[in-house]
Design a protein around this motif. Sequence first.
Motif, PDB file in Angstrom:
ATOM      1  N   GLU A  73      30.315  36.574  91.403  1.00 52.96           N
ATOM      2  CA  GLU A  73      29.088  35.812  91.610  1.00 52.96           C
ATOM      3  C   GLU A  73      28.172  35.931  90.401  1.00 52.96           C
ATOM      4  OE1 GLU A  73      26.097  37.089  94.621  1.00 52.96           O
ATOM      5  OE2 GLU A  73      26.636  35.218  95.606  1.00 52.96           O
ATOM      6  N   ASN A  74      28.072  37.143  89.841  1.00 53.12           N
ATOM      7  CA  ASN A  74      27.217  37.353  88.676  1.00 53.12           C
ATOM      8  C   ASN A  74      27.733  36.611  87.448  1.00 53.12           C
ATOM      9  OD1 ASN A  74      25.496  39.004  90.110  1.00 53.12           O
ATOM     10  ND2 ASN A  74      26.542  40.889  89.512  1.00 53.12           N
ATOM     11  N   THR A  75      29.051  36.671  87.213  1.00 54.63           N
ATOM     12  CA  THR A  75      29.607  35.996  86.047  1.00 54.63           C
ATOM     13  C   THR A  75      29.534  34.486  86.204  1.00 54.63           C
ATOM     14  OG1 THR A  75      31.824  36.166  87.022  1.00 54.63           O
ATOM     15  CG2 THR A  75      31.152  37.884  85.484  1.00 54.63           C
ATOM     16  N   SER A  76      29.668  33.977  87.424  1.00 56.35           N
ATOM     17  CA  SER A  76      29.597  32.537  87.659  1.00 56.35           C
ATOM     18  C   SER A  76      28.189  32.007  87.442  1.00 56.35           C
ATOM     19  CB  SER A  76      30.058  32.202  89.080  1.00 56.35           C
ATOM     20  OG  SER A  76      31.392  32.578  89.271  1.00 56.35           O
ATOM     21  N   MET A  77      27.193  32.849  87.664  1.00 60.27           N
ATOM     22  CA  MET A  77      25.807  32.405  87.565  1.00 60.27           C
ATOM     23  C   MET A  77      25.221  32.609  86.168  1.00 60.27           C
ATOM     24  SD  MET A  77      24.282  33.800  91.187  1.00 60.27           S
ATOM     25  CE  MET A  77      22.636  33.205  90.801  1.00 60.27           C
ATOM     26  N   GLY A  78      26.070  33.009  85.219  1.00 62.61           N
ATOM     27  CA  GLY A  78      25.529  33.110  83.867  1.00 62.61           C
ATOM     28  C   GLY A  78      26.251  34.084  82.979  1.00 62.61           C
ATOM     29  N   GLY A  79      27.115  34.914  83.574  1.00 65.70           N
ATOM     30  CA  GLY A  79      27.902  35.843  82.776  1.00 65.70           C
ATOM     31  C   GLY A  79      27.156  37.091  82.374  1.00 65.70           C
ATOM     32  N   ASN A  80      25.879  37.232  82.761  1.00 62.94           N
ATOM     33  CA  ASN A  80      25.129  38.437  82.435  1.00 62.94           C
ATOM     34  C   ASN A  80      25.307  39.456  83.530  1.00 62.94           C
ATOM     35  OD1 ASN A  80      24.053  37.340  80.051  1.00 62.94           O
ATOM     36  ND2 ASN A  80      22.454  36.284  81.225  1.00 62.94           N
ATOM     37  N   MET A  81      25.402  40.704  83.192  1.00 62.26           N
ATOM     38  CA  MET A  81      25.644  41.768  84.149  1.00 62.26           C
ATOM     39  C   MET A  81      24.327  42.275  84.698  1.00 62.26           C
ATOM     40  SD  MET A  81      28.669  43.801  82.229  1.00 62.26           S
ATOM     41  CE  MET A  81      30.123  42.916  81.678  1.00 62.26           C
ATOM     42  N   ASP A  82      24.281  42.451  85.995  1.00 59.33           N
ATOM     43  CA  ASP A  82      23.094  42.966  86.659  1.00 59.33           C
ATOM     44  C   ASP A  82      22.859  44.418  86.240  1.00 59.33           C
ATOM     45  OD1 ASP A  82      21.069  43.658  88.327  1.00 59.33           O
ATOM     46  OD2 ASP A  82      22.037  42.953  90.177  1.00 59.33           O
ATOM     47  N   ALA A  83      21.602  44.746  85.953  1.00 55.77           N
ATOM     48  CA  ALA A  83      21.285  46.108  85.507  1.00 55.77           C
ATOM     49  C   ALA A  83      21.592  47.138  86.563  1.00 55.77           C
ATOM     50  CB  ALA A  83      19.803  46.188  85.107  1.00 55.77           C
ATOM     51  N   ASN A  84      21.551  46.755  87.817  1.00 58.73           N
ATOM     52  CA  ASN A  84      21.854  47.683  88.902  1.00 58.73           C
ATOM     53  C   ASN A  84      23.353  47.816  89.132  1.00 58.73           C
ATOM     54  OD1 ASN A  84      19.129  48.151  89.443  1.00 58.73           O
ATOM     55  ND2 ASN A  84      19.009  46.322  90.744  1.00 58.73           N
ATOM     56  N   GLN A  85      24.136  46.970  88.477  1.00 60.17           N
ATOM     57  CA  GLN A  85      25.568  46.957  88.724  1.00 60.17           C
ATOM     58  C   GLN A  85      26.359  47.660  87.622  1.00 60.17           C
ATOM     59  OE1 GLN A  85      27.277  45.790  91.344  1.00 60.17           O
ATOM     60  NE2 GLN A  85      25.350  45.414  92.367  1.00 60.17           N
ATOM     61  N   MET A  86      25.727  47.915  86.458  1.00 57.79           N
ATOM     62  CA  MET A  86      26.475  48.540  85.371  1.00 57.79           C
ATOM     63  C   MET A  86      25.568  49.490  84.592  1.00 57.79           C
ATOM     64  SD  MET A  86      26.791  45.615  82.424  1.00 57.79           S
ATOM     65  CE  MET A  86      27.377  46.830  81.282  1.00 57.79           C
ATOM     66  N   ARG A  87      26.186  50.276  83.750  1.00 56.46           N
ATOM     67  CA  ARG A  87      25.447  51.200  82.905  1.00 56.46           C
ATOM     68  C   ARG A  87      25.468  50.661  81.471  1.00 56.46           C
ATOM     69  NH1 ARG A  87      29.488  53.872  85.492  1.00 56.46           N
ATOM     70  NH2 ARG A  87      28.909  55.035  87.361  1.00 56.46           N
ATOM     71  N   PRO A  88      24.461  49.956  81.029  1.00 54.08           N
ATOM     72  CA  PRO A  88      24.513  49.319  79.711  1.00 54.08           C
ATOM     73  C   PRO A  88      24.164  50.282  78.589  1.00 54.08           C
ATOM     74  CG  PRO A  88      22.465  48.772  80.800  1.00 54.08           C
ATOM     75  CD  PRO A  88      23.237  49.630  81.761  1.00 54.08           C
ATOM     76  N   ASN A  89      24.670  49.973  77.410  1.00 55.19           N
ATOM     77  CA  ASN A  89      24.205  50.611  76.205  1.00 55.19           C
ATOM     78  C   ASN A  89      24.145  49.553  75.113  1.00 55.19           C
ATOM     79  OD1 ASN A  89      26.845  50.352  75.055  1.00 55.19           O
ATOM     80  ND2 ASN A  89      27.454  52.187  76.197  1.00 55.19           N
ATOM     81  N   ALA A  90      23.697  49.943  73.916  1.00 58.28           N
ATOM     82  CA  ALA A  90      23.475  48.953  72.867  1.00 58.28           C
ATOM     83  C   ALA A  90      24.756  48.247  72.460  1.00 58.28           C
ATOM     84  CB  ALA A  90      22.851  49.643  71.651  1.00 58.28           C
ATOM     85  N   GLU A  91      25.853  49.000  72.386  1.00 52.32           N
ATOM     86  CA  GLU A  91      27.118  48.391  71.974  1.00 52.32           C
ATOM     87  C   GLU A  91      27.621  47.408  73.019  1.00 52.32           C
ATOM     88  OE1 GLU A  91      31.681  49.743  70.824  1.00 52.32           O
ATOM     89  OE2 GLU A  91      30.124  51.230  71.230  1.00 52.32           O
ATOM     90  N   GLN A  92      27.491  47.766  74.287  1.00 51.63           N
ATOM     91  CA  GLN A  92      27.954  46.883  75.357  1.00 51.63           C
ATOM     92  C   GLN A  92      27.124  45.609  75.393  1.00 51.63           C
ATOM     93  OE1 GLN A  92      27.604  49.408  78.733  1.00 51.63           O
ATOM     94  NE2 GLN A  92      29.380  50.641  78.218  1.00 51.63           N
ATOM     95  N   GLN A  93      25.820  45.714  75.149  1.00 55.69           N
ATOM     96  CA  GLN A  93      24.964  44.548  75.202  1.00 55.69           C
ATOM     97  C   GLN A  93      25.275  43.587  74.069  1.00 55.69           C
ATOM     98  OE1 GLN A  93      21.030  46.207  75.210  1.00 55.69           O
ATOM     99  NE2 GLN A  93      21.006  46.492  77.423  1.00 55.69           N
ATOM    100  N   SER A  94      25.798  44.123  72.959  1.00 59.16           N
ATOM    101  CA  SER A  94      26.103  43.262  71.825  1.00 59.16           C
ATOM    102  C   SER A  94      27.416  42.520  71.985  1.00 59.16           C
ATOM    103  CB  SER A  94      26.155  44.101  70.547  1.00 59.16           C
ATOM    104  OG  SER A  94      27.229  45.032  70.606  1.00 59.16           O
ATOM    105  N   ASN A  95      28.262  42.962  72.933  1.00 63.12           N
ATOM    106  CA  ASN A  95      29.560  42.318  73.146  1.00 63.12           C
ATOM    107  C   ASN A  95      29.400  41.084  74.011  1.00 63.12           C
ATOM    108  OD1 ASN A  95      30.877  44.281  71.684  1.00 63.12           O
ATOM    109  ND2 ASN A  95      31.291  45.553  73.486  1.00 63.12           N
ATOM    110  N   MET A  96      30.075  40.030  73.629  1.00 69.66           N
ATOM    111  CA  MET A  96      30.074  38.811  74.430  1.00 69.66           C
ATOM    112  C   MET A  96      31.257  38.852  75.392  1.00 69.66           C
ATOM    113  SD  MET A  96      29.118  35.894  71.635  1.00 69.66           S
ATOM    114  CE  MET A  96      29.223  34.646  72.932  1.00 69.66           C
ATOM    115  N   VAL A  97      31.012  38.487  76.610  1.00 74.88           N
ATOM    116  CA  VAL A  97      32.044  38.547  77.627  1.00 74.88           C
ATOM    117  C   VAL A  97      32.230  37.159  78.224  1.00 74.88           C
ATOM    118  CG1 VAL A  97      32.736  39.533  79.826  1.00 74.88           C
ATOM    119  CG2 VAL A  97      31.505  40.927  78.163  1.00 74.88           C
TER     120      VAL A  97
END
Length: 302
Positions: free
Chosen positions: A239-263
Amino acid sequence: MAANRALKTKNDRIFDALNYTFLTVVMVVTLYPFLNVLAISLNESTDTVRGGIYIWPREFTFSNYLEITKYDHLVTGFINSVLRTVIGTVLGVFVQAMVAYTLSRADFQGRKFVSTFIVLTMYFSGGLIPGYMLIRDLGMMNSFWVYILPGLVSAFNIIIIRSFMDGLPFSPQESAKMDGANDFTIFYRIILPLCKPVLATIALFIAVGQWNSWFDTYLYNSMNESLTTLQYELMKILENTSMGGNMDANQMRPNAEQQSNMVSPESIKMAITMVTVLPIIMVYPFVQRYFIQGMTLGAVKQ
């Protein structure tokens, strides 16, 4: 005579050629979607956007599967899904086999009434809201047992097992009864070993249903993260990827490298699909030899 033999051989060859062609087409149509999903899931995410991937990844990588693991609660969901599948399958097969055994006994006085009552439940149900109210009033909200108890008895499965048992010889049961065996001993020592094909088939039905289920988690346990299931978590990712491909902050543990990767949402979807399908595919070979025999014998006997 020789001409007839030659004509028959020619016809046989034509039939074999058409048969092989048809089966090959069926095999390709069946396998291609699966191989395509596998190829996209193993292809580099940004490269997938270009398209043109069929049955082999253009830039091989496991990054799409690693991306899924960044989501919280997936491990908890996987454990709960495995538990509900194993417990639900074992209890479901045992309970439904006991009900079917009771209904298969000709000396059971209420056999016709109970059978009719069970069949009626296949055509009439209370619906979603009464079902929700029943679960709430029974105190199974936010409980693991909401995954097990409501689906413990299936009318369709009971009919299949009972039809199989109706075809079993009654003499072994009668002899065991004369030797002093009670009904449970007869059921456990005689009936269950003879019903392995149909029970393996029913076990596969129940296991697939339990593994793929997510709606009951959404209805009854969505507020309890410790009772989440893998399918429910994967549904949220889709549902999250279908609505824009951005990961919900409550659903993952982000860091700077992960945020720079395009998925690519497409690659994530395909990886999720493979994660969902592979466990059941791994189970199927163990029950395949019983599947056709169980379905055939259970379906033709009345």
